[in-house]
Design a protein around this motif. Sequence first.
Motif, PDB file in Angstrom:
ATOM      1  N   GLY A  83       0.784  -1.215   0.000  1.00 41.80           N
ATOM      2  CA  GLY A  83       0.000   0.000   0.000  1.00 41.80           C
ATOM      3  C   GLY A  83       0.827   1.282   0.000  1.00 41.80           C
ATOM      4  N   LEU A  84       2.089   1.216   0.385  1.00 43.66           N
ATOM      5  CA  LEU A  84       2.965   2.393   0.383  1.00 43.66           C
ATOM      6  C   LEU A  84       4.027   2.323  -0.705  1.00 43.66           C
ATOM      7  CD1 LEU A  84       3.823   3.271   4.111  1.00 43.66           C
ATOM      8  CD2 LEU A  84       2.408   4.551   2.523  1.00 43.66           C
ATOM      9  N   GLY A  85       4.546   1.138  -0.932  1.00 49.96           N
ATOM     10  CA  GLY A  85       5.645   0.970  -1.885  1.00 49.96           C
ATOM     11  C   GLY A  85       6.934   0.684  -1.141  1.00 49.96           C
ATOM     12  N   THR A  86       8.050   1.059  -1.731  1.00 52.43           N
ATOM     13  CA  THR A  86       9.351   0.821  -1.111  1.00 52.43           C
ATOM     14  C   THR A  86       9.621   1.908  -0.084  1.00 52.43           C
ATOM     15  OG1 THR A  86      10.145  -0.206  -3.148  1.00 52.43           O
ATOM     16  CG2 THR A  86      11.815   0.507  -1.572  1.00 52.43           C
ATOM     17  N   VAL A  87      10.000   1.476   1.113  1.00 53.75           N
ATOM     18  CA  VAL A  87      10.263   2.407   2.215  1.00 53.75           C
ATOM     19  C   VAL A  87      11.636   2.107   2.812  1.00 53.75           C
ATOM     20  CG1 VAL A  87       7.804   2.644   2.754  1.00 53.75           C
ATOM     21  CG2 VAL A  87       9.173   0.955   3.982  1.00 53.75           C
ATOM     22  N   ARG A  88      12.161   3.108   3.512  1.00 49.84           N
ATOM     23  CA  ARG A  88      13.379   2.875   4.290  1.00 49.84           C
ATOM     24  C   ARG A  88      13.245   3.611   5.618  1.00 49.84           C
ATOM     25  NH1 ARG A  88      18.176   6.346   1.276  1.00 49.84           N
ATOM     26  NH2 ARG A  88      17.273   8.400   1.662  1.00 49.84           N
ATOM     27  N   GLU A  89      13.808   2.999   6.629  1.00 49.14           N
ATOM     28  CA  GLU A  89      13.793   3.565   7.966  1.00 49.14           C
ATOM     29  C   GLU A  89      15.195   4.089   8.305  1.00 49.14           C
ATOM     30  OE1 GLU A  89      11.944   1.052  10.974  1.00 49.14           O
ATOM     31  OE2 GLU A  89      11.124  -0.166   9.354  1.00 49.14           O
ATOM     32  N   PRO A  90      15.294   5.067   9.191  1.00 49.83           N
ATOM     33  CA  PRO A  90      16.607   5.579   9.576  1.00 49.83           C
ATOM     34  C   PRO A  90      17.236   4.726  10.679  1.00 49.83           C
ATOM     35  CG  PRO A  90      14.930   6.866  10.661  1.00 49.83           C
ATOM     36  CD  PRO A  90      14.214   5.872   9.775  1.00 49.83           C
ATOM     37  N   GLN A  91      17.067   3.419  10.568  1.00 47.59           N
ATOM     38  CA  GLN A  91      17.583   2.499  11.574  1.00 47.59           C
ATOM     39  C   GLN A  91      18.866   1.858  11.076  1.00 47.59           C
ATOM     40  OE1 GLN A  91      15.055   0.363  14.404  1.00 47.59           O
ATOM     41  NE2 GLN A  91      15.561  -1.436  13.198  1.00 47.59           N
ATOM     42  N   TRP A  92      19.860   1.839  11.943  1.00 42.16           N
ATOM     43  CA  TRP A  92      21.171   1.295  11.630  1.00 42.16           C
ATOM     44  C   TRP A  92      21.519   0.192  12.622  1.00 42.16           C
ATOM     45  CZ3 TRP A  92      24.546   3.529   7.816  1.00 42.16           C
ATOM     46  CH2 TRP A  92      23.953   4.573   7.106  1.00 42.16           C
ATOM     47  N   LEU A  93      22.280  -0.792  12.167  1.00 41.52           N
ATOM     48  CA  LEU A  93      22.618  -1.952  12.989  1.00 41.52           C
ATOM     49  C   LEU A  93      24.130  -2.072  13.148  1.00 41.52           C
ATOM     50  CD1 LEU A  93      20.330  -4.419  11.016  1.00 41.52           C
ATOM     51  CD2 LEU A  93      19.724  -3.208  13.101  1.00 41.52           C
ATOM     52  N   HIS A  94      24.533  -2.534  14.311  1.00 40.47           N
ATOM     53  CA  HIS A  94      25.944  -2.803  14.605  1.00 40.47           C
ATOM     54  C   HIS A  94      25.995  -4.116  15.369  1.00 40.47           C
ATOM     55  CE1 HIS A  94      29.952  -2.448  16.316  1.00 40.47           C
ATOM     56  NE2 HIS A  94      30.176  -1.425  15.515  1.00 40.47           N
ATOM     57  N   ALA A  95      26.935  -4.986  15.009  1.00 41.56           N
ATOM     58  CA  ALA A  95      26.986  -6.322  15.597  1.00 41.56           C
ATOM     59  C   ALA A  95      27.507  -6.339  17.036  1.00 41.56           C
ATOM     60  CB  ALA A  95      27.858  -7.229  14.731  1.00 41.56           C
ATOM     61  N   GLY A  96      28.274  -5.350  17.437  1.00 40.45           N
ATOM     62  CA  GLY A  96      28.871  -5.395  18.767  1.00 40.45           C
ATOM     63  C   GLY A  96      28.566  -4.170  19.595  1.00 40.45           C
ATOM     64  N   PRO A  97      29.201  -4.089  20.746  1.00 43.59           N
ATOM     65  CA  PRO A  97      29.008  -2.910  21.594  1.00 43.59           C
ATOM     66  C   PRO A  97      29.679  -1.682  20.981  1.00 43.59           C
ATOM     67  CG  PRO A  97      30.658  -4.360  22.553  1.00 43.59           C
ATOM     68  CD  PRO A  97      30.095  -5.069  21.356  1.00 43.59           C
ATOM     69  N   VAL A  98      29.131  -0.516  21.295  1.00 41.40           N
ATOM     70  CA  VAL A  98      29.647   0.744  20.760  1.00 41.40           C
ATOM     71  C   VAL A  98      29.738   1.743  21.907  1.00 41.40           C
ATOM     72  CG1 VAL A  98      29.262   2.626  19.125  1.00 41.40           C
ATOM     73  CG2 VAL A  98      28.601   0.298  18.510  1.00 41.40           C
ATOM     74  N   ARG A  99      30.842   2.424  22.010  1.00 42.36           N
ATOM     75  CA  ARG A  99      31.005   3.460  23.033  1.00 42.36           C
ATOM     76  C   ARG A  99      30.559   4.804  22.459  1.00 42.36           C
ATOM     77  NH1 ARG A  99      36.371   3.854  26.229  1.00 42.36           N
ATOM     78  NH2 ARG A  99      35.145   2.638  27.687  1.00 42.36           N
ATOM     79  N   PRO A 100      29.631   5.481  23.146  1.00 43.03           N
ATOM     80  CA  PRO A 100      29.176   6.790  22.664  1.00 43.03           C
ATOM     81  C   PRO A 100      30.317   7.805  22.609  1.00 43.03           C
ATOM     82  CG  PRO A 100      27.722   5.957  24.377  1.00 43.03           C
ATOM     83  CD  PRO A 100      28.912   5.055  24.348  1.00 43.03           C
ATOM     84  N   LEU A 101      30.273   8.642  21.589  1.00 43.03           N
ATOM     85  CA  LEU A 101      31.217   9.751  21.488  1.00 43.03           C
ATOM     86  C   LEU A 101      30.790  10.910  22.385  1.00 43.03           C
ATOM     87  CD1 LEU A 101      31.601   9.868  17.600  1.00 43.03           C
ATOM     88  CD2 LEU A 101      33.218   8.893  19.263  1.00 43.03           C
ATOM     89  N   LEU A 102      29.476  11.009  22.554  1.00 44.95           N
ATOM     90  CA  LEU A 102      28.904  12.148  23.267  1.00 44.95           C
ATOM     91  C   LEU A 102      27.508  11.771  23.733  1.00 44.95           C
ATOM     92  CD1 LEU A 102      29.138  15.307  23.792  1.00 44.95           C
ATOM     93  CD2 LEU A 102      28.115  15.579  21.535  1.00 44.95           C
ATOM     94  N   ARG A 103      27.103  12.292  24.872  1.00 45.22           N
ATOM     95  CA  ARG A 103      25.732  12.131  25.366  1.00 45.22           C
ATOM     96  C   ARG A 103      25.116  13.514  25.410  1.00 45.22           C
ATOM     97  NH1 ARG A 103      25.183   7.105  29.434  1.00 45.22           N
ATOM     98  NH2 ARG A 103      24.312   6.010  27.667  1.00 45.22           N
ATOM     99  N   VAL A 104      24.022  13.700  24.672  1.00 41.85           N
ATOM    100  CA  VAL A 104      23.368  15.006  24.580  1.00 41.85           C
ATOM    101  C   VAL A 104      22.106  14.995  25.449  1.00 41.85           C
ATOM    102  CG1 VAL A 104      22.293  16.669  23.022  1.00 41.85           C
ATOM    103  CG2 VAL A 104      24.220  15.268  22.222  1.00 41.85           C
ATOM    104  N   PRO A 105      22.061  15.850  26.472  1.00 42.07           N
ATOM    105  CA  PRO A 105      20.841  15.913  27.277  1.00 42.07           C
ATOM    106  C   PRO A 105      19.695  16.549  26.487  1.00 42.07           C
ATOM    107  CG  PRO A 105      22.468  17.493  28.082  1.00 42.07           C
ATOM    108  CD  PRO A 105      23.098  16.743  26.946  1.00 42.07           C
ATOM    109  N   VAL A 106      18.499  15.973  26.634  1.00 43.32           N
ATOM    110  CA  VAL A 106      17.304  16.509  25.976  1.00 43.32           C
ATOM    111  C   VAL A 106      16.196  16.600  27.013  1.00 43.32           C
ATOM    112  CG1 VAL A 106      17.867  15.745  23.628  1.00 43.32           C
ATOM    113  CG2 VAL A 106      16.659  14.197  25.160  1.00 43.32           C
ATOM    114  N   ILE A 107      15.304  17.571  26.805  1.00 39.77           N
ATOM    115  CA  ILE A 107      14.148  17.745  27.680  1.00 39.77           C
ATOM    116  C   ILE A 107      12.892  17.738  26.822  1.00 39.77           C
ATOM    117  CG2 ILE A 107      15.457  18.988  29.461  1.00 39.77           C
ATOM    118  CD1 ILE A 107      14.262  21.605  28.329  1.00 39.77           C
ATOM    119  N   PRO A 108      11.730  17.480  27.421  1.00 37.45           N
ATOM    120  CA  PRO A 108      10.498  17.421  26.629  1.00 37.45           C
ATOM    121  C   PRO A 108      10.261  18.653  25.756  1.00 37.45           C
ATOM    122  CG  PRO A 108      10.102  16.485  28.780  1.00 37.45           C
ATOM    123  CD  PRO A 108      11.503  17.069  28.806  1.00 37.45           C
TER     124      PRO A 108
END
Length: 141
Positions: A83-108
Motif C-alpha cells: 500500500g505504500l511501496g518501497t520504504v526505508r527507515e533511519p535504523q542502523w545496525l551494529h553487531a557489537g558494543p559501541v562506546r558513545p562519542l557524546l551524550r546530549v541531554p534533551v528535555i520534553p
Amino acid sequence: MFAASDGLWAMMSALRDRSRVARMLNMALQVRGVDGWSSMRYFLSLAPRERTVTDGAALLTPGTVDVLPPEGFRQMPPYDWPGLGTVREPQWLHAGPVRPLLRVPVIPADFPLPVGTHDAARTDALAAADPWGFPWPGARE
C-alpha cells in the motif's frame, strides 16, 4: 546495537518516561517516489500505564541521546510496504558494543512534534488483524 540517523526518532526514545509508558508505537520512514526518497514521515504514540493520561507530552521526561561513531554500522535495507511501496527507515545496525562519542541531554520542550497516546491492547488486536495496516486507524485515543 541499534541506532537512528534521524535525531527526532532517537529523541522520542530518549524522552519517554519508562516508568509511566507501557509501550511506544513509533515509525520514522521515507517512501521511494519517482524523484527519490520522500521527506521523513513520523508516527509517534505512547501507551500510558495509567488510562487517565491522554496527553502524550505528559509522558515525556528528560533524557539523553547518544552520539555514536559511524564505523561498523550498516543501514537497514529498504523494503516493500503493501500500500505504500518501497520504504526505508533511519535504523542502523551494529553487531557489537559501541562506546558513545557524546551524550546530549534533551528535555520534553526540545521535542517539536505532537505525541499521541494509544491503548496497547486495542492496538495489539488491530495489528493482529492487519499486520501491514500500521498505524491502524482507531489505534489512537
